[in-house]
Write a protein that holds these residues in place. Structure first.
Motif, PDB file in Angstrom:
ATOM      1  N   GLY A  48      24.254 -63.373 -44.371  1.00  0.00           N
ATOM      2  CA  GLY A  48      22.914 -63.290 -44.115  1.00  0.00           C
ATOM      3  C   GLY A  48      22.639 -62.999 -42.859  1.00  0.00           C
ATOM      4  O   GLY A  48      23.444 -63.020 -41.905  1.00  0.00           O
ATOM      5  N   ARG A  88      12.031 -60.664 -43.232  1.00  0.00           N
ATOM      6  CA  ARG A  88      12.645 -61.008 -44.502  1.00  0.00           C
ATOM      7  C   ARG A  88      13.503 -59.856 -45.290  1.00  0.00           C
ATOM      8  O   ARG A  88      13.372 -59.361 -46.494  1.00  0.00           O
ATOM      9  CB  ARG A  88      12.057 -61.859 -45.615  1.00  0.00           C
ATOM     10  CG  ARG A  88      11.216 -62.963 -45.094  1.00  0.00           C
ATOM     11  CD  ARG A  88      10.211 -63.565 -45.917  1.00  0.00           C
ATOM     12  NE  ARG A  88      11.091 -64.460 -46.984  1.00  0.00           N
ATOM     13  CZ  ARG A  88      10.265 -65.146 -47.882  1.00  0.00           C
ATOM     14  NH1 ARG A  88       8.991 -65.395 -47.774  1.00  0.00           N
ATOM     15  NH2 ARG A  88      11.190 -66.040 -48.554  1.00  0.00           N
ATOM     16  N   ARG A  90      16.510 -57.828 -46.484  1.00  0.00           N
ATOM     17  CA  ARG A  90      17.463 -58.330 -47.491  1.00  0.00           C
ATOM     18  C   ARG A  90      18.679 -57.917 -47.080  1.00  0.00           C
ATOM     19  O   ARG A  90      19.873 -58.542 -47.123  1.00  0.00           O
ATOM     20  CB  ARG A  90      17.482 -57.550 -49.078  1.00  0.00           C
ATOM     21  CG  ARG A  90      16.189 -58.119 -49.740  1.00  0.00           C
ATOM     22  CD  ARG A  90      16.231 -57.485 -51.337  1.00  0.00           C
ATOM     23  NE  ARG A  90      14.973 -58.083 -52.005  1.00  0.00           N
ATOM     24  CZ  ARG A  90      14.647 -57.957 -53.391  1.00  0.00           C
ATOM     25  NH1 ARG A  90      15.521 -57.171 -53.713  1.00  0.00           N
ATOM     26  NH2 ARG A  90      13.732 -58.514 -53.922  1.00  0.00           N
ATOM     27  N   ARG A  91      18.805 -56.860 -46.455  1.00  0.00           N
ATOM     28  CA  ARG A  91      20.266 -56.479 -45.833  1.00  0.00           C
ATOM     29  C   ARG A  91      20.200 -56.249 -44.426  1.00  0.00           C
ATOM     30  O   ARG A  91      19.063 -55.755 -43.757  1.00  0.00           O
ATOM     31  CB  ARG A  91      20.897 -55.297 -46.443  1.00  0.00           C
ATOM     32  CG  ARG A  91      21.181 -55.536 -47.768  1.00  0.00           C
ATOM     33  CD  ARG A  91      21.977 -54.259 -48.413  1.00  0.00           C
ATOM     34  NE  ARG A  91      23.278 -53.992 -47.856  1.00  0.00           N
ATOM     35  CZ  ARG A  91      24.152 -54.811 -48.148  1.00  0.00           C
ATOM     36  NH1 ARG A  91      24.401 -55.737 -48.991  1.00  0.00           N
ATOM     37  NH2 ARG A  91      25.272 -54.443 -47.163  1.00  0.00           N
TER      38      ARG A  91
END
Length: 204
Positions: A48, A88, A90-91
């Protein structure tokens, strides 16, 4: 991985929390002669975005910050990754001029070994406190601080110790978010006072 690193990982695997697990992952790269930030992204990308913010902060909080250009690159990484965290993504994504930069594996290992006892001491004292700080919209405060701090670091390289203090603040912010410990969020604010004092001394 070196024999010493393997032995240490085996000894502490049972009681390592999220912070030390991230450091162990990073240390596994230090058997290479050169460790690029792209290698770090590949190794830790699945954890993350938040742990990825911690890595350049940890590097810059150690004596490795004395290597020319390290503070600038780490600041850029912190700013970009924190921005992606705030919105936010995702990658994780980093520009090529960052991922291609590298440091000696030996120097990275020495820096991690310097930081490890402090991180271990901190991790043993973290617990859920003031968890309301880590839910929206309050979580935007530490995330936004990380963005601003990272963006400022390249411009603070000419002020001794300021980049390291900024990196320490980011370390505490990320540790607070990873462990949801509001006390460490408050502790993270202290290095900013020292940074403002150093800036004041330079400009007056």
């Amino acid at each position: 991985m070196s024999a010493g690193a393997t032995k240490k990982q085996g000894q502490h695997a049972a009681d390592d929390g999220p912070l030390l697990e991230i450091m162990d992952e990073l240390e596994s790269l230090t058997s290479q002669d050169e460790v690029s930030f792209g290698d770090v992204l590949d190794r830790l990308g699945d954890h993350g975005l938040l742990p990825l913010v911690l890595i350049p902060a940890l590097i810059c909080a150690t004596p490795l910050s004395g290597i020319p250009g390290v503070s600038m690159i780490c600041g850029v990484m912190i700013a970009i990754l924190s921005f992606e965290l705030l919105f936010r993504f995702r990658r994780a994504w980093l520009p090529g001029f960052v991922t291609r930069r590298s440091i000696k594996g030996r120097k990275l290992r020495d820096g991690l070994e310097t930081a490890e006892p402090y991180v271990r001491w901190i991790e043993r004292r973290t617990k859920d406190r003031m968890t309301f700080l880590f839910h929206r919209p309050m979580i935007w405060v530490p995330q936004g601080l990380c963005v601003v701090t990272g963006a400022a670091m390249p411009f603070l390289e000419f002020i001794p110790f300021s980049s390291s203090l900024c990196a320490i603040a980011v370390c505490f912010l990320v540790m607070a978010m990873l462990t949801e410990d509001g006390v460490f969020f408050l502790i993270a604010l202290l290095p900013y006072g020292a940074v403002f004092y150093l800036i004041y001394r330079v400009v007056t």
